[in-house]
Structure formats: structure tokens, C-alpha cells
Write a protein that holds these residues in place. Sequence first.
Motif, PDB file in Angstrom:
ATOM      1  N   LYS A  45       0.791  -1.264  -0.252  1.00  0.00           N
ATOM      2  CA  LYS A  45       0.039   0.274   0.013  1.00  0.00           C
ATOM      3  C   LYS A  45       0.811   1.190   0.030  1.00  0.00           C
ATOM      4  N   ALA A  46       1.930   0.885   0.747  1.00  0.00           N
ATOM      5  CA  ALA A  46       2.994   1.993   0.874  1.00  0.00           C
ATOM      6  C   ALA A  46       3.172   2.810  -0.497  1.00  0.00           C
ATOM      7  N   LYS A  47       3.635   1.393  -1.232  1.00  0.00           N
ATOM      8  CA  LYS A  47       4.493   1.810  -2.236  1.00  0.00           C
ATOM      9  C   LYS A  47       4.081   2.140  -3.138  1.00  0.00           C
ATOM     10  N   LEU A  48       2.195   1.766  -3.232  1.00  0.00           N
ATOM     11  CA  LEU A  48       1.311   2.437  -4.280  1.00  0.00           C
ATOM     12  C   LEU A  48       1.269   3.781  -3.822  1.00  0.00           C
ATOM     13  N   VAL A  49       0.996   4.346  -2.857  1.00  0.00           N
ATOM     14  CA  VAL A  49       0.816   5.469  -2.454  1.00  0.00           C
ATOM     15  C   VAL A  49       2.052   6.294  -2.623  1.00  0.00           C
ATOM     16  N   ILE A  50       3.322   6.389  -2.420  1.00  0.00           N
ATOM     17  CA  ILE A  50       4.150   7.023  -2.891  1.00  0.00           C
ATOM     18  C   ILE A  50       4.186   6.831  -4.546  1.00  0.00           C
ATOM     19  N   HIS A  83       4.811  10.654   7.815  1.00  0.00           N
ATOM     20  CA  HIS A  83       6.019  10.877   6.384  1.00  0.00           C
ATOM     21  C   HIS A  83       6.445  12.347   5.924  1.00  0.00           C
ATOM     22  N   ASN A  84       6.601  12.872   6.736  1.00  0.00           N
ATOM     23  CA  ASN A  84       7.490  14.467   6.214  1.00  0.00           C
ATOM     24  C   ASN A  84       8.283  14.347   5.581  1.00  0.00           C
ATOM     25  N   ASP A  85       9.590  13.346   5.934  1.00  0.00           N
ATOM     26  CA  ASP A  85      10.247  13.230   5.385  1.00  0.00           C
ATOM     27  C   ASP A  85      10.588  12.621   3.362  1.00  0.00           C
ATOM     28  N   PHE A  86       9.001  12.378   3.436  1.00  0.00           N
ATOM     29  CA  PHE A  86       8.638  11.448   2.677  1.00  0.00           C
ATOM     30  C   PHE A  86       7.277  12.746   1.353  1.00  0.00           C
ATOM     31  N   PHE A  87       6.189  13.385   1.930  1.00  0.00           N
ATOM     32  CA  PHE A  87       5.812  13.826   1.275  1.00  0.00           C
ATOM     33  C   PHE A  87       5.602  15.240   2.606  1.00  0.00           C
ATOM     34  N   CYS A  88       5.237  16.423   1.577  1.00  0.00           N
ATOM     35  CA  CYS A  88       4.316  17.542   1.991  1.00  0.00           C
ATOM     36  C   CYS A  88       2.950  17.583   1.408  1.00  0.00           C
ATOM     37  N   LYS A  89       2.631  18.760   2.427  1.00  0.00           N
ATOM     38  CA  LYS A  89       1.148  18.888   1.887  1.00  0.00           C
ATOM     39  C   LYS A  89       1.367  20.485   1.397  1.00  0.00           C
ATOM     40  N   ILE A  90       0.382  20.835  -0.087  1.00  0.00           N
ATOM     41  CA  ILE A  90       0.720  21.786  -0.816  1.00  0.00           C
ATOM     42  C   ILE A  90      -0.686  22.806   0.179  1.00  0.00           C
ATOM     43  N   GLY A  91       0.050  23.664   0.749  1.00  0.00           N
ATOM     44  CA  GLY A  91      -0.325  24.859   1.414  1.00  0.00           C
ATOM     45  C   GLY A  91      -1.420  24.713   2.487  1.00  0.00           C
ATOM     46  N   ASN A  92      -2.269  25.398   2.144  1.00  0.00           N
ATOM     47  CA  ASN A  92      -3.588  25.011   3.349  1.00  0.00           C
ATOM     48  C   ASN A  92      -4.383  23.906   2.971  1.00  0.00           C
ATOM     49  N   GLU A  93      -4.480  23.999   1.450  1.00  0.00           N
ATOM     50  CA  GLU A  93      -5.050  22.886   0.246  1.00  0.00           C
ATOM     51  C   GLU A  93      -5.253  21.060   1.535  1.00  0.00           C
ATOM     52  N   SER A  94      -6.257  20.365   0.579  1.00  0.00           N
ATOM     53  CA  SER A  94      -5.467  19.143   1.148  1.00  0.00           C
ATOM     54  C   SER A  94      -5.215  17.726   0.161  1.00  0.00           C
ATOM     55  N   LYS A  95      -4.356  18.654  -0.228  1.00  0.00           N
ATOM     56  CA  LYS A  95      -3.375  18.372  -1.236  1.00  0.00           C
ATOM     57  C   LYS A  95      -1.714  18.102  -1.067  1.00  0.00           C
ATOM     58  N   TYR A  96      -1.465  16.873  -1.362  1.00  0.00           N
ATOM     59  CA  TYR A  96      -0.101  16.389  -1.376  1.00  0.00           C
ATOM     60  C   TYR A  96       1.124  15.874  -2.302  1.00  0.00           C
ATOM     61  N   THR A  97       1.835  16.081  -2.086  1.00  0.00           N
ATOM     62  CA  THR A  97       2.708  15.732  -3.620  1.00  0.00           C
ATOM     63  C   THR A  97       4.417  15.396  -2.359  1.00  0.00           C
ATOM     64  N   ILE A  98       5.457  14.973  -4.196  1.00  0.00           N
ATOM     65  CA  ILE A  98       6.386  14.580  -2.702  1.00  0.00           C
ATOM     66  C   ILE A  98       7.305  15.278  -2.430  1.00  0.00           C
TER      67      ILE A  98
END
Length: 105
Positions: A5-10, A44-59
Motif C-alpha cells: 500500500k505504501a509503495k502504491l501511495v508513493i 512521513h514528512n520526509d516523504f510527503f509534504c502538504k501543498i498550502g492550506n489545501e488537502s493536497k499532498y506531493t512528494i
Amino acid sequence: MEFNKAKLVINTLAEHGKSGCGIISLSNQTNISQQELREFLNSHNDFFCKIGNESKYTINSFSEHNGSPELMIKEYSKNIAISKISIYLLVAAGIFVFGYLLGSL
């Protein structure tokens, strides 16, 4: 979260690039619950970060992994292996102490 699952999310987030992906879309694409995704992404903040105040995430491209999904997957795999070994050692120590206490009776 399980390794597959983690691999799929990444990999899914990596496909979305810098524009990122929202929790609902990510949940629909991966068939993982929104709550489980939120917990995984936020822990896992070392893998992902949140984009602004949105509920969007990126690598997270500024981490030690330089935004490389392959390095993140290897790191996650290593962390799972270490936690499994720790559990086995803890169980073995518990059994040893229990055996020692039984033997001293």
C-alpha cells in the motif's frame, strides 16, 4: 501501513508531480481509506509534504531522498524490517524473562 500500500501511495503521488493530489482522489485511485492515507502522509514528512492550506499532498523533493520514489520505497522497506526485528527481539526477551522467573520458583 503495509508495504504494498505504501509503495502504491508513493508511486501514485509521484505520478501527479509537483501539482500533487488530494486525499479523496488519492483514496479513489489507490482504494485506501482517507483516514489511513491521512495518517500515513502526515507521519512521513520526509516523504510527503502538504501543498498550502489545501488537502493536497506531493512528494517532498527537499528531503534526504531528493524526491526519488525508489529511495523512499527502499527506506520504508528498511524501516519495516527494523520494526519486525525489534518486535521479535522484544518477544524473545519476554520469553527469556518469563522462563527465568519460572525456573527460579
